[in-house]
Design a protein around this motif. Structure first.
Motif, short mmCIF file in Angstrom:
data_model
loop_
_atom_site.label_atom_id
_atom_site.label_comp_id
_atom_site.label_asym_id
_atom_site.label_seq_id
_atom_site.Cartn_x
_atom_site.Cartn_y
_atom_site.Cartn_z
N SER A 348 0.83 -1.20 0.00
CA SER A 348 0.00 0.00 0.00
C SER A 348 0.86 1.25 0.00
O SER A 348 1.88 1.32 0.68
CB SER A 348 -0.93 0.01 1.22
OG SER A 348 -0.21 -0.04 2.43
N PHE A 349 0.45 2.23 -0.79
CA PHE A 349 1.11 3.54 -0.88
C PHE A 349 2.59 3.39 -1.21
O PHE A 349 3.45 4.11 -0.72
CB PHE A 349 0.91 4.32 0.42
CG PHE A 349 -0.47 4.95 0.53
CD1 PHE A 349 -1.59 4.26 0.13
CD2 PHE A 349 -0.62 6.22 1.07
CE1 PHE A 349 -2.86 4.83 0.24
CE2 PHE A 349 -1.88 6.80 1.17
CZ PHE A 349 -3.00 6.10 0.76
N GLN A 350 2.92 2.42 -2.07
CA GLN A 350 4.29 2.03 -2.38
C GLN A 350 5.04 3.14 -3.12
O GLN A 350 4.45 4.02 -3.74
CB GLN A 350 4.30 0.74 -3.20
CG GLN A 350 3.88 0.88 -4.65
CD GLN A 350 2.40 1.12 -4.84
OE1 GLN A 350 1.59 0.89 -3.95
NE2 GLN A 350 2.01 1.58 -6.03
N HIS A 351 6.37 3.06 -3.06
CA HIS A 351 7.27 4.01 -3.72
C HIS A 351 8.39 3.28 -4.42
O HIS A 351 8.91 2.29 -3.91
CB HIS A 351 7.90 4.97 -2.70
CG HIS A 351 7.25 6.31 -2.64
ND1 HIS A 351 6.21 6.59 -1.80
CD2 HIS A 351 7.48 7.46 -3.34
CE1 HIS A 351 5.84 7.86 -1.95
NE2 HIS A 351 6.59 8.40 -2.88
N GLY A 352 8.79 3.79 -5.56
CA GLY A 352 9.98 3.30 -6.24
C GLY A 352 9.72 2.06 -7.08
O GLY A 352 8.89 1.22 -6.74
N LEU A 353 10.43 1.95 -8.20
CA LEU A 353 10.35 0.78 -9.07
C LEU A 353 11.72 0.47 -9.65
O LEU A 353 12.43 1.38 -10.10
CB LEU A 353 9.38 1.01 -10.24
CG LEU A 353 7.88 0.86 -9.99
CD1 LEU A 353 7.12 1.21 -11.27
CD2 LEU A 353 7.54 -0.54 -9.54
N LEU A 364 9.25 -0.38 -2.71
CA LEU A 364 9.12 -0.16 -1.28
C LEU A 364 7.64 -0.06 -0.95
O LEU A 364 6.96 0.86 -1.39
CB LEU A 364 9.82 1.13 -0.84
CG LEU A 364 9.78 1.38 0.68
CD1 LEU A 364 10.80 0.50 1.40
CD2 LEU A 364 10.06 2.85 1.01
N ASP A 365 7.14 -1.05 -0.19
CA ASP A 365 5.78 -1.00 0.31
C ASP A 365 5.77 -0.08 1.52
O ASP A 365 6.16 -0.49 2.61
CB ASP A 365 5.31 -2.42 0.68
CG ASP A 365 4.00 -2.43 1.43
OD1 ASP A 365 3.24 -1.44 1.34
OD2 ASP A 365 3.73 -3.43 2.13
N ASN A 366 5.35 1.18 1.33
CA ASN A 366 5.33 2.10 2.47
C ASN A 366 4.48 1.56 3.60
O ASN A 366 4.77 1.79 4.77
CB ASN A 366 4.81 3.47 2.04
CG ASN A 366 5.85 4.24 1.24
OD1 ASN A 366 5.95 4.06 0.03
ND2 ASN A 366 6.63 5.07 1.89
N GLY A 367 3.42 0.83 3.26
CA GLY A 367 2.65 0.13 4.28
C GLY A 367 1.70 1.01 5.08
O GLY A 367 1.34 0.66 6.21
N ASN A 368 1.28 2.13 4.52
CA ASN A 368 0.34 3.01 5.23
C ASN A 368 -0.93 2.28 5.64
O ASN A 368 -1.53 2.61 6.67
CB ASN A 368 -0.02 4.21 4.36
CG ASN A 368 1.17 5.12 4.07
OD1 ASN A 368 2.25 4.63 3.72
ND2 ASN A 368 0.99 6.42 4.22
N LEU A 369 -1.33 1.30 4.84
CA LEU A 369 -2.57 0.57 5.12
C LEU A 369 -2.29 -0.88 5.53
O LEU A 369 -3.17 -1.74 5.42
CB LEU A 369 -3.47 0.59 3.87
CG LEU A 369 -3.71 1.98 3.26
CD1 LEU A 369 -4.61 1.87 2.03
CD2 LEU A 369 -4.30 2.94 4.28
#
Length: 443
Positions: A348-353, A364-369
């Motif tokens: 969730s709300f991931q960044h970067g590829l 990067l799974d920011n993991g907000n949810l």
């Protein structure tokens, strides 16, 4: 006339070569310094000397026309340098240069130096608008000085990409290609707001992410009464509120004309939006809905495809280039049913590829949810390597590697993961005030 020509040739043959870089009187924003000089006729080697005041700090013989000094030069000092070809007693130079100031504040902990991937770590800060590079011991070796440049990425051919703060422009962070001296070598037309990423394509053109805005409805939710108080219908039907999506744009390298683009509003359904991550509460405050928030993309030349990360939809999309056809959507299931697979991955709300040679996806799974999607005890940021199988119409995905950050390193925004040449993973999070971890495949 003939004698005059002969005289010129003789004088030229005895003239000394020149020092090229660092330029005389220059100030450098790095302390790993490339020294370069012109060839001297008949010389097979050169003695390079670098001095700080009366102290000789470099004295070396090299057989090429350049040499990189990566030690003994420090920030905030003045230096002189000269070169002597091995077929003469005459020195070329000296020239002088100075170094600027270190601007970053990096603390490094070495857990196992034997497993470290050699190289320099480059990072940037949107809070103070600068970029810097440091070595494995935390020594800053390069920065962008006072140029307000925010680094995005590099293609490893010496080309750097990012943006710079331009408060005099309507879109105040124009995308640029720049060099180690902070000089711009290309700048996008700045007709739209470019954010998060800019790359150089194999065909020489540039590609980036810009905002796209259309009017849409305010869906029903816990935020409804807030919008009603401002006079909106807020009934989930009336098109009355600005939705901010994204457009992937390709510019011609010479004319800066848009030669290809891909608009979210043409391919994503407005039935899909974040319901629980607070984006509609933020929309009430800012009076614009940050709908898709694409924060990274990757051009896969071998597949003629583009991968994009849509943060607020918790979705990664693969697009055929140049047709623009969606090959697949992976991630959180939403009302449109457009997400083909990967619902169980829980990012969730991931960044970067980063797309590896074997097709695996690093993000990067920011993991907000994560508490909702994965049942974690606290919001948890994870570094992920995801394997995707595209066997005919059978799309499947699985996590082949993951690393969960502790609670104090939760990164609610930004961040990145990169798989390094030695197989380790470089994880960046805003947690802990900005933290970078290098982790082995065995965690």
């Amino acid at each position: 006339m003939r004698d005059f020509i002969i005289l010129i040739v003789i004088m030229t043959s005895f003239s000394m070569a020149g020092l090229v870089i660092p330029a005389n009187g220059s100030t450098l924003n790095y302390i790993h310094v490339l020294f370069e000089w012109e060839q001297e006729s008949g010389a097979s080697a050169y003695n390079l000397q670098v001095s700080q005041g009366n102290n000789l700090i470099i004295d070396i013989e090299v057989s090429s026309l350049y040499f990189i000094v990566d030690e003994n030069i420090d920030w905030g000092n003045s230096y002189s340098w000269k070169v002597r070809p091995n077929n003469t007693d005459n020195w070329i130079g000296p020239n002088t240069f100075s170094t600027g100031s270190a601007i970053a504040d990096v603390d490094v902990t070495i857990h196992n130096g034997n497993l470290y991937s050699p190289g320099l770590t480059i990072f940037s800060s949107f809070f103070n608008y600068y970029s810097a590079a440091f070595d494995n011991e935390g020594n800053e070796v390069w920065n962008t000085g006072q140029s307000d440049i925010v680094y995005y990425n590099t293609n490893y051919d010496g080309k750097l990409f990012g943006c710079w703060l331009d408060n005099d422009s309507q879109n105040n962070l124009p995308g640029i290609e720049f060099n180690l001296d902070g000089e711009f070598t290309w700048e996008e037309p700045n007709e739209e707001f470019l954010h998060h990423d800019l790359i150089l394509l194999p065909n020489g053109n540039y590609m980036g992410i810009v905002e796209a805005t259309e009017i849409g409805p305010i869906p029903l939710g816990s935020w409804t009464t807030l919008f009603l108080s401002l006079g909106y219908d807020a009934n989930g039907v009336t098109f009355e509120f600005p939705w901010v999506g994204d457009r992937i744009v390709e510019w011609n390298k010479d004319t800066k004309e848009v030669v290809w683009s891909w608009n979210m509003f043409d391919h994503y359904s407005m039935l899909d939006y974040d319901e629980i991550g607070g984006t509609w509460i933020e929309a009430f405050t800012k009076q614009r809905y940050d709908w898709t928030h694409v924060n990274a993309f990757w051009f896969a030349n071998n597949e003629s495809a583009i991968y994009i990360s849509s943060r607020h939809l918790s979705r990664i999309t693969k697009i055929s280039y140049p047709s623009g056809e969606i090959i697949w959507n992976m991630g959180h299931d939403m009302p449109s049913g457009d997400v083909d697979f990967g619902h169980e991955l829980g990012f969730s709300f991931q960044h970067g590829l980063q797309i590896l040679d074997n097709g695996n996806i690093i993000t990067l799974d920011n993991g907000n949810l994560s508490e909702t999607f994965l049942g974690t005890d606290f919001p948890t940021t994870r570094a992920l390597e995801i394997q995707v199988s595209e066997n005919q119409n059978d799309l499947t995905s699985s996590i082949v590697w993951e690393y969960s950050l502790p609670e104090d390193l939760f990164g609610f925004a930004s961040g990145n993961v990169q798989k390094l040449e030695n197989g380790n993973y470089l994880i960046t999070t805003v947690g802990g005030g900005g933290t970078v971890l290098e982790v082995t495949p065995g965690n």
